[in-house]
Design a protein around this motif. Structure first.
Motif, short mmCIF file in Angstrom:
data_model
loop_
_atom_site.label_atom_id
_atom_site.label_comp_id
_atom_site.label_asym_id
_atom_site.label_seq_id
_atom_site.Cartn_x
_atom_site.Cartn_y
_atom_site.Cartn_z
N PRO A 98 -15.55 4.84 -7.81
CA PRO A 98 -15.33 5.49 -6.51
C PRO A 98 -14.16 4.89 -5.71
N GLY A 99 -13.94 3.61 -5.84
CA GLY A 99 -12.83 2.98 -5.13
C GLY A 99 -11.48 3.48 -5.60
N CYS A 100 -11.37 3.85 -6.88
CA CYS A 100 -10.12 4.40 -7.41
C CYS A 100 -9.82 5.74 -6.75
N THR A 101 -10.83 6.60 -6.68
CA THR A 101 -10.66 7.91 -6.04
C THR A 101 -10.23 7.74 -4.59
N LEU A 102 -10.86 6.83 -3.92
CA LEU A 102 -10.55 6.57 -2.51
C LEU A 102 -9.11 6.08 -2.35
N LEU A 103 -8.68 5.15 -3.18
CA LEU A 103 -7.30 4.67 -3.09
C LEU A 103 -6.31 5.78 -3.40
N ASP A 104 -6.62 6.64 -4.36
CA ASP A 104 -5.75 7.78 -4.66
C ASP A 104 -5.56 8.66 -3.43
N LEU A 105 -6.67 8.93 -2.73
CA LEU A 105 -6.60 9.76 -1.52
C LEU A 105 -5.75 9.08 -0.44
N MET A 106 -5.96 7.79 -0.26
CA MET A 106 -5.20 7.06 0.76
C MET A 106 -3.72 6.99 0.43
N ARG A 107 -3.41 6.75 -0.85
CA ARG A 107 -1.99 6.71 -1.25
C ARG A 107 -1.34 8.08 -1.08
N LEU A 155 -0.99 -0.05 -6.88
CA LEU A 155 -1.22 -1.40 -7.39
C LEU A 155 -2.50 -1.49 -8.22
N THR A 156 -2.96 -0.34 -8.73
CA THR A 156 -4.17 -0.32 -9.53
C THR A 156 -3.80 -0.23 -11.00
N PRO A 157 -4.75 -0.56 -11.89
CA PRO A 157 -4.42 -0.57 -13.32
C PRO A 157 -4.21 0.83 -13.88
N ALA A 158 -3.33 0.91 -14.86
CA ALA A 158 -3.15 2.16 -15.59
C ALA A 158 -4.44 2.44 -16.35
N SER A 159 -4.66 3.67 -16.73
CA SER A 159 -5.94 4.07 -17.33
C SER A 159 -6.28 3.29 -18.60
N ARG A 160 -5.30 2.84 -19.35
CA ARG A 160 -5.59 2.15 -20.61
C ARG A 160 -5.42 0.63 -20.49
N PHE A 198 -1.25 -4.93 4.41
CA PHE A 198 -2.71 -4.80 4.54
C PHE A 198 -3.25 -3.85 3.47
N PHE A 199 -2.57 -2.72 3.27
CA PHE A 199 -3.05 -1.77 2.27
C PHE A 199 -2.84 -2.30 0.86
N ALA A 200 -1.76 -3.03 0.62
CA ALA A 200 -1.55 -3.63 -0.71
C ALA A 200 -2.69 -4.60 -1.02
N ARG A 201 -3.07 -5.40 -0.04
CA ARG A 201 -4.19 -6.33 -0.23
C ARG A 201 -5.49 -5.56 -0.47
N THR A 202 -5.67 -4.46 0.25
CA THR A 202 -6.86 -3.63 0.05
C THR A 202 -6.91 -3.09 -1.38
N GLN A 203 -5.78 -2.60 -1.88
CA GLN A 203 -5.74 -2.09 -3.26
C GLN A 203 -6.13 -3.19 -4.25
N ARG A 204 -5.57 -4.37 -4.06
CA ARG A 204 -5.88 -5.48 -4.97
C ARG A 204 -7.36 -5.86 -4.89
N ARG A 205 -7.93 -5.82 -3.70
CA ARG A 205 -9.36 -6.15 -3.55
C ARG A 205 -10.24 -5.11 -4.24
N VAL A 206 -9.90 -3.85 -4.11
CA VAL A 206 -10.69 -2.80 -4.77
C VAL A 206 -10.71 -3.04 -6.27
#
Length: 185
Positions: free
Chosen positions: A150-159, A173-178, A123-131
Motif C-alpha cells: 500500500p505504501g508504494c501506491t500511496l507514493l505513486d499518487l504523491m509523486r 526513490l523506490t525500488p524497481a519491480s525486479r 522531506f518527501f525524499a526521506r518519506t520515500q526512503r522510510r516507506v
C-alpha cells in the motif's frame, strides 16, 4: 489537551504555503474527553486531530488520522505525509484509501499535496526512503513485491501530484519491480 507526562519528541521542520512550520515528532498527552472535543470549533478540532496524529500510540494516530485525511487544507498535508513514512500498515491503508483521488489533476488534494511536496523535496525524499525501509523490514513477508505494498501506491499518487505541480517527473526513490533488497533493513 491534557498535560503531558513527557516532553514531545524533537519536532521536524516543513514549509507550508511559504511559511516554516515545526511539527512535533511524537506527543505523549492523553486524549481529551469527548465533551472537551465537542466544545471546540471545527478548525480547533482539526488542529487537535493533526496534533494527535503525532501521538506515541499508533492506534491513537490512526483514529485521529481518519478525521483529517480527507482535508484539503494545506497545513494538514504534512501531518498526513509524515504518517505515510511510518511503519503502521493500517495507517498506510487509511491514507491510501483516503487519498485515492490524489492522482486526479485539478482536485484540491492533488494541488495541496503536489505543492507541499514541491516545497519540501528533502522531506518527501526521506518519506520515500522510510516507506521502502519499513516495507523491507516489517511487511515484506506479506507483500513480497514492493509494487503490491500500500505504501508504494500511496507514493505513486504523491509523486504524480508533485510531478504535475513541478511540471516535470518527480524523483522516484523506490525500488524497481525486479530489484532485490536483501539486507536493505
Amino acid at each position: 489537551m491534557p498535560a503531558s507526562r513527557l516532553r514531545p519528541v524533537a519536532p521536524f521542520p516543513v514549509v507550508v504555503q511559504g511559511l516554516p512550520v515545526s511539527i512535533p515528532g511524537r506527543i505523549y498527552n492523553d486524549e481529551p474527553p469527548p465533551d472537551a472535543l465537542a466544545a471546540l470549533s471545527p478548525r480547533q478540532r482539526q488542529l487537535l486531530h493533526c496534533l494527535y496524529s503525532r501521538h506515541h500510540d499508533g492506534r491513537v494516530r490512526q483514529r485521529h488520522l481518519a478525521h483529517i485525511v480527507g482535508s484539503v487544507d494545506p497545513w494538514v498535508v504534512p501531518f498526513v505525509v509524515q504518517l505515510a513514512g511510518e511503519y503502521v500498515l493500517e495507517i498506510l491503508v487509511v491514507i491510501r484509501d483516503g487519498l485515492r483521488d490524489l492522482g486526479t489533476p485539478g482536485t484540491g488534494r492533488h494541488l495541496a499535496y503536489g505543492q507541499f511536496i514541491v516545497d519540501n523535496p528533502d522531506f518527501f525524499a526521506r518519506t520515500q526512503r522510510r516507506v521502502v525501509s519499513y516495507w523491507s523490514c516489517y511487511h515484506r513477508s506479506v507483500y513480497t513485491s514492493f509494487r503490491g505494498y500500500p505504501g508504494c501506491t500511496l507514493l505513486d499518487l504523491m509523486r504524480s501530484a508533485a510531478s504535475d505541480r513541478a511540471g516535470r517527473p518527480w524523483p522516484n526513490l523506490t525500488p524497481a519491480s525486479r530489484t532485490r533488497l536483501d539486507g536493505y533493513c
